[in-house]
Every structure is written in C-alpha cells, then in structure tokens.
Motif scaffolding. Structure first.
Motif, PDB file in Angstrom:
ATOM      1  N   MET A   1       0.838  -1.192   0.000  1.00 25.28           N
ATOM      2  CA  MET A   1       0.000   0.000   0.000  1.00 25.28           C
ATOM      3  C   MET A   1       0.874   1.244   0.000  1.00 25.28           C
ATOM      4  O   MET A   1       1.958   1.261   0.537  1.00 25.28           O
ATOM      5  N   PHE A   2       0.380   2.301  -0.608  1.00 24.72           N
ATOM      6  CA  PHE A   2       1.198   3.487  -0.763  1.00 24.72           C
ATOM      7  C   PHE A   2       1.305   4.349   0.482  1.00 24.72           C
ATOM      8  O   PHE A   2       2.114   5.243   0.563  1.00 24.72           O
ATOM      9  N   CYS A   3       0.511   4.103   1.512  1.00 26.79           N
ATOM     10  CA  CYS A   3       0.560   4.926   2.732  1.00 26.79           C
ATOM     11  C   CYS A   3       1.920   4.845   3.413  1.00 26.79           C
ATOM     12  O   CYS A   3       2.410   5.837   3.934  1.00 26.79           O
ATOM     13  N   SER A   4       2.542   3.672   3.432  1.00 26.22           N
ATOM     14  CA  SER A   4       3.836   3.550   4.100  1.00 26.22           C
ATOM     15  C   SER A   4       4.914   4.318   3.338  1.00 26.22           C
ATOM     16  O   SER A   4       5.798   4.924   3.952  1.00 26.22           O
ATOM     17  N   LEU A  46      -4.755  11.277   0.025  1.00 31.09           N
ATOM     18  CA  LEU A  46      -4.676   9.813   0.028  1.00 31.09           C
ATOM     19  C   LEU A  46      -6.058   9.171   0.018  1.00 31.09           C
ATOM     20  O   LEU A  46      -6.277   8.174  -0.671  1.00 31.09           O
ATOM     21  N   VAL A  47      -6.973   9.722   0.792  1.00 38.29           N
ATOM     22  CA  VAL A  47      -8.332   9.172   0.875  1.00 38.29           C
ATOM     23  C   VAL A  47      -9.000   9.144  -0.495  1.00 38.29           C
ATOM     24  O   VAL A  47      -9.747   8.213  -0.811  1.00 38.29           O
ATOM     25  N   ALA A  48      -8.724  10.140  -1.286  1.00 37.31           N
ATOM     26  CA  ALA A  48      -9.339  10.207  -2.618  1.00 37.31           C
ATOM     27  C   ALA A  48      -8.956   9.010  -3.489  1.00 37.31           C
ATOM     28  O   ALA A  48      -9.682   8.669  -4.421  1.00 37.31           O
ATOM     29  N   LYS A  52     -11.071   2.487   1.299  1.00 34.31           N
ATOM     30  CA  LYS A  52     -11.085   1.923   2.651  1.00 34.31           C
ATOM     31  C   LYS A  52     -11.141   3.014   3.718  1.00 34.31           C
ATOM     32  O   LYS A  52     -11.522   2.758   4.844  1.00 34.31           O
ATOM     33  N   TYR A  53     -10.727   4.211   3.359  1.00 31.96           N
ATOM     34  CA  TYR A  53     -10.681   5.305   4.319  1.00 31.96           C
ATOM     35  C   TYR A  53     -11.794   6.305   4.035  1.00 31.96           C
ATOM     36  O   TYR A  53     -12.271   6.429   2.919  1.00 31.96           O
ATOM     37  N   LYS A  54     -12.174   7.031   5.071  1.00 28.24           N
ATOM     38  CA  LYS A  54     -13.281   7.971   4.976  1.00 28.24           C
ATOM     39  C   LYS A  54     -12.756   9.406   5.061  1.00 28.24           C
ATOM     40  O   LYS A  54     -11.894   9.719   5.888  1.00 28.24           O
TER      41      LYS A  54
END
Length: 102
Positions: A1-4, A46-48, A52-54
């Motif tokens: 995942m790209f968040c890390s 990132l949410v866009a 999975k995220y709101k």
C-alpha cells in the motif's frame, strides 16, 4: 500500500515542521492548526485514492468536501499527499525556515 511510502517521505518533513514550530515559539493553538492543515491535506489526498478510508468531511464540523473539487486526468495520490503536506508551508512567511530545510 502506498501509505507507508508516503509516511517515509512525510515523517522527516514533519520533524522539520516540529523544529520550526518550537524554534519560532508558536502558541499551542497556532501550532496545532499548522499540524492540522498539513496533515489533513495529505490525508484527504490519500483518501481520494483509497475507498477503505473515509474523508474528514462530515466528521469534522465545517471541513470542506474535497470530492467536490473537479479533477481531470489520472491522479498520483501519494505524490499529491506529499505535495499537499508541503504546500501550506510554502505560502506561510513564518514557516520559511521549514520550507528551506525540505
């Protein structure tokens, strides 16, 4: 995942931001606002790109609906998150030290 990957890029910049806030002796309300703007902007970018995220819209009173912004073309959300984190500091004269250390 790209968040890390985004976290690895933003974390050192967040430390620079903290050093700048401490150096310039901002009051706690101002310091918290600076952190909020930078981090909320990155989060919304990132949410866009991940269902999975709101979004913070609807969770925080008066938070703008970022999804209403018209986007054209393919968006690189991790890059947009890093840019969104850094952009508010570029426009703030009191954070010039932070911007120059990035």
């Amino acid at each position: 995942m790209f968040c890390s990957a985004v976290s690895q890029i933003i974390t050192p910049r967040r430390k620079n931001l903290t050093r700048t806030i401490v150096h310039d002796i901002f009051s706690p309300p101002v310091a918290s606002r600076i952190y909020l703007y930078a981090n909320a902007a990155a989060y919304e970018a990132l949410v866009a790109g991940d269902t999975k995220y709101k979004s913070l819209h609807g969770q925080i009173k008066n938070f703008p609906d970022v999804k209403k912004i018209r986007l054209e073309g393919k968006i690189n959300h991790p890059l947009a998150a890093v840019y969104a984190f850094l952009k508010p500091e570029e426009n703030s004269s009191f954070l010039n030290i932070f911007w120059k250390t990035v």
